[in-house]
Motif scaffolding. Structure first.
Motif, mmCIF file in Angstrom:
data_model
loop_
_atom_site.group_PDB
_atom_site.id
_atom_site.type_symbol
_atom_site.label_atom_id
_atom_site.label_comp_id
_atom_site.label_asym_id
_atom_site.label_seq_id
_atom_site.Cartn_x
_atom_site.Cartn_y
_atom_site.Cartn_z
ATOM 1 N N HIS A 103 0.820 -0.928 -0.143
ATOM 2 C CA HIS A 103 0.001 0.051 -0.057
ATOM 3 C C HIS A 103 0.700 1.255 0.057
ATOM 4 O O HIS A 103 0.428 2.308 0.298
ATOM 5 C CB HIS A 103 -0.930 -0.105 1.196
ATOM 6 C CG HIS A 103 -1.954 -0.984 1.122
ATOM 7 N ND1 HIS A 103 -1.511 -2.574 1.840
ATOM 8 C CD2 HIS A 103 -3.444 -1.359 0.842
ATOM 9 C CE1 HIS A 103 -2.341 -3.186 1.732
ATOM 10 N NE2 HIS A 103 -3.357 -2.638 1.033
ATOM 11 N N GLU A 148 -2.131 0.766 -4.975
ATOM 12 C CA GLU A 148 -0.865 0.783 -4.374
ATOM 13 C C GLU A 148 -0.758 2.115 -3.493
ATOM 14 O O GLU A 148 0.200 2.274 -2.677
ATOM 15 C CB GLU A 148 0.243 0.509 -5.131
ATOM 16 C CG GLU A 148 0.287 -0.771 -5.493
ATOM 17 C CD GLU A 148 0.109 -1.024 -6.885
ATOM 18 O OE1 GLU A 148 0.900 -0.515 -7.863
ATOM 19 O OE2 GLU A 148 -1.122 -1.783 -7.303
ATOM 20 N N THR A 150 -2.610 3.388 -1.274
ATOM 21 C CA THR A 150 -3.543 3.801 -0.237
ATOM 22 C C THR A 150 -2.567 4.655 1.021
ATOM 23 O O THR A 150 -3.170 5.405 1.687
ATOM 24 C CB THR A 150 -3.795 2.239 0.274
ATOM 25 O OG1 THR A 150 -3.957 1.508 -0.931
ATOM 26 C CG2 THR A 150 -4.992 2.387 1.281
ATOM 27 N N ARG A 417 -6.293 -0.853 -3.887
ATOM 28 C CA ARG A 417 -5.052 -1.455 -4.310
ATOM 29 C C ARG A 417 -5.643 -2.771 -5.140
ATOM 30 O O ARG A 417 -6.593 -3.524 -4.537
ATOM 31 C CB ARG A 417 -4.223 -2.052 -3.284
ATOM 32 C CG ARG A 417 -2.998 -2.994 -3.555
ATOM 33 C CD ARG A 417 -2.219 -3.518 -2.650
ATOM 34 N NE ARG A 417 -2.644 -4.771 -1.989
ATOM 35 C CZ ARG A 417 -2.624 -5.951 -2.479
ATOM 36 N NH1 ARG A 417 -1.700 -6.245 -3.599
ATOM 37 N NH2 ARG A 417 -3.063 -6.900 -1.886
ATOM 38 N N LEU A 473 -9.536 0.084 5.996
ATOM 39 C CA LEU A 473 -9.323 -0.755 4.726
ATOM 40 C C LEU A 473 -10.214 -1.808 4.660
ATOM 41 O O LEU A 473 -10.390 -2.655 5.762
ATOM 42 C CB LEU A 473 -7.815 -1.149 5.076
ATOM 43 C CG LEU A 473 -7.438 -2.139 3.641
ATOM 44 C CD1 LEU A 473 -7.356 -1.305 2.501
ATOM 45 C CD2 LEU A 473 -6.036 -2.721 3.798
#
Length: 627
Positions: A103, A148, A150, A417, A473
């Motif tokens: 992430h 990615e 995040t 992601r 998440l």
């Protein structure tokens, strides 16, 4: 040395901020008169650091040199909010704000880098030779950069081709149980409208085993790199750039596999190139168009032979964007991109005989509006469409309020992601073949919501920043056990968990005396997997550092003493892992304007840790020649 209480690292920046209340000296006038760095990662447009939206950190070349850093890992582990995690094959990757290595998006001059061994992007594949500075944007970055990003974005900016001849040679040697040796050089010049620079580097690190038990703690490591960057100035407002890089990283160490000592040799090679057109501001408009690609080939051989594998990953991207300035304080940036990623080699499902690939199409836009001197708002929105896993919208909003000697801000953003090709189509064997991990082509992307609030103040001799954050998440991708037979287990990837991370970052700096500065940073982190109610693995609750710099202009002497503290964490199986700390010293002496000698001590107290690999004590010295 790990006898400190959990509040110990928090004291670092607080002590510095309190010291700023002491009677002022005349020391800081020169250091604060310089202009703030210009950054591009936060908004894809050039902005001064002190007004860039959100939480942005810049690590300059001078700071990298003063760290005695041999690799990007050496640099990033001293940055706020970043933890370096060691993954499969001894790869080292960065995790921002507790969300894990998958992430954190790592860019090279704004370009994506293809991942390496078992989907890990090893930041050590990016030598420090040509680095001009590193920009770190913490918080969701998917609204501009997609998958990615995040936890945030790390953008490694290299030195651009110069307009006059310049060069640099650096030679370094170390003595210790795991000594490092390196030679690197760069030369650049211009001939009319043509500018270019070329660089090469060689790095070697001795293997080391601290407990006389397999596996080796550190493998024998060799890295070679070459880089070429050229630019053609097409008049005053246009530049055509092109270049390429080649990198080879090899690791050689002993393992205990199937109750037998075996040698594992890994060879990672990465190469790529780019072509870029820049339209510098012409009236209200500026723009960029770029195409690039890079390939990573990973080969692993184990002798006596039990397992051999070879994988090739490719990434190709075309992108373009433009910025239009409607009026002073109001601009629109918009663009799009197309990307193709592919994976070939062993450890794929039988149906993937010719490999697997994924295609991504994306559009994004951003409005940057400052209706008053004291207020700025930046809104971003991106749409990504993945061939294999569907589409995603990613918004972000940052409101900044400028106050005397500082600013405070509020931010909200979505991140995501997409599942990797390995997670969708892999067939990977681990632990001497007793565990097999199968991909799942029906995986959904992981999505997140991130919130952030921060305040930053700068005075004549002290500065400080406090940031609080929360990330939630959903649809986290994890391997679930689906069958067990004796000592053998089979796993398959599924969207199963929801996790959250929350914490605070505190940073501060002060000029104590003429040419004597003290800086500190601390991160407090809480994490939880909502399904298991356990903390996330390998994400420490505390991380902090203190750095004391002392320059003596009369003797052209520079010193830097650095202390790093990384607290304890969980291992994902209910076990608590001890943290670690380390003290490093760097000293440099300028003999002339172009000749500098330096030396240092890494891990002065030779601290060891059973749970995390730490390089042992090392003495090094080097010479740097520039022109």
């Amino acid at each position: 040395m790990m006898k400190h209480g959990p509040l110990f690292p928090l004291a670092f920046p607080i002590v510095i901020l309190l010291a700023g209340l002491l009677p002022p000296t005349t020391a800081l006038a020169d250091s604060t008169s310089s202009l703030p760095p210009v950054v591009v990662t936060a908004t894809m447009t050039k902005q001064n650091l002190d007004v860039a939206p959100g939480t942005v950190q810049v690590i300059t070349k001078d700071e990298i040199d003063a760290m005695g850093a041999e690799s990007v890992t050496d640099v990033l582990e001293q940055a706020t909010g970043i933890v370096i995690l060691t993954g499969a094959g001894r790869t080292q990757s960065a995790s921002l704000r507790g969300l894990g290595t998958g992430h954190t998006l790592v860019l090279l001059d704004g370009r994506r880098i293809v991942s390496g061994y078992k989907i890990n992007l090893d930041v050590n594949q990016i030598p420090v030779t040509l680095i001009d500075h590193i920009e770190i944007v913490r918080g969701p970055g998917s609204a501009l950069y997609g998958s990615e990003a995040t936890g945030g974005v790390i953008n490694i900016i290299t030195r651009q081709p110069p307009r006059q001849p310049e060069g640099e040679v650096d030679l370094r040697g170390g003595i210790g149980k795991s000594a490092e040796q390196s030679a690197q050089g760069m030369v650049g010049t211009a001939m009319g409208p043509v500018r270019f620079n070329v660089a090469a580097a060689h790095f070697k690190k001795d293997g080391w085993d601290g407990d006389d038990e397999l596996p080796d703690d550190i493998d024998d490591t060799v890295q070679d790199m070459a880089f070429l960057h050229g630019a053609l100035d097409l008049g005053e407002f246009q530049t055509l750039s092109m270049g390429g890089e080649w990198n080879r990283l090899t690791r050689d160490g002993l393992r205990l596999l199937q109750n037998r000592e075996r040698r594992r040799e890994a060879d990672d090679r990465r190469w790529g190139g780019f072509l870029k057109y820049d339209l510098h501001p012409v009236g209200p408009f500026s723009g960029m168009f770029q195409l690039y690609g890079n390939r990573n080939k990973s080969d692993v051989e184990i002798t006596p032979g039990t397992d051999e594998s070879s994988r090739r990953r490719d990434l190709f991207q075309v992108e373009g964007r433009g910025t239009y300035l409607f009026a002073e304080g109001l601009s629109l940036t918009a663009g799009g991109e197309y990307r193709r990623e592919s994976l070939e080699g062993e450890e794929l499902v039988d149906s993937a005989t010719d490999g697997e690939s994924d295609r991504v199409k994306a559009l994004f836009g951003q409005i940057d509006w400052q209706p008053a001197d004291w207020f700025n708002i930046v809104g971003s929105l991106r749409f990504d469409d993945y061939e294999n896993s569907g589409s995603q919208f990613s918004p972000r909003l940052v409101a900044s309020f400028f106050i005397p000697h500082g600013r405070f801000w509020l931010a909200y953003g979505h991140g995501f992601r997409a599942p990797t090709l390995d997670e969708m189509y892999g067939e990977v064997y681990k632990f001497q073949g007793r565990q097999v991990y199968y991909g799942n082509p029906d995986l959904d992307p992981e999505t997140s919501r991130g919130y952030e609030a921060g305040i930053e103040l700068r005075g004549p001799r002290v500065w400080g920043r406090v940031v609080g954050f929360y990330n939630h998440l959903e649809d986290k991708i994890e391997a679930q056990r689906i069958s067990t037979s004796g000592r053998n287990s089979t796993f398959e990837y599924h969207n199963v968990d929801e996790v959250w991370t929350a914490g605070a970052e505190v940073e501060a700096g002060i000029n104590l005396l003429d040419h004597l500065t003290l800086t500190g940073q601390s991160t407090y982190l809480e994490t939880e997997n909502e399904e298991t109610e356990e903390e996330l693995a390998y994400e420490p609750n505390w991380k902090g550092s203190l750095t004391l710099k002392w320059n003596v202009p009369a003797f052209k002497l520079e010193t830097r003493l650095h202390y790093l503290y990384v607290g304890s964490c969980e291992d994902g199986e209910g076990n608590r892992l001890d943290g670690y700390d380390r003290v490093d010293l760097y000293v440099a002496k300028a003999l002339t304007a172009n000749l500098r000698l330096y030396a240092g001590l890494d891990n002065i107290f030779d601290e060891d840790n059973d749970d995390f690999t730490q390089s042992p004590f090392q003495v090094y010295a080097g010479v740097n020649i520039s022109f």
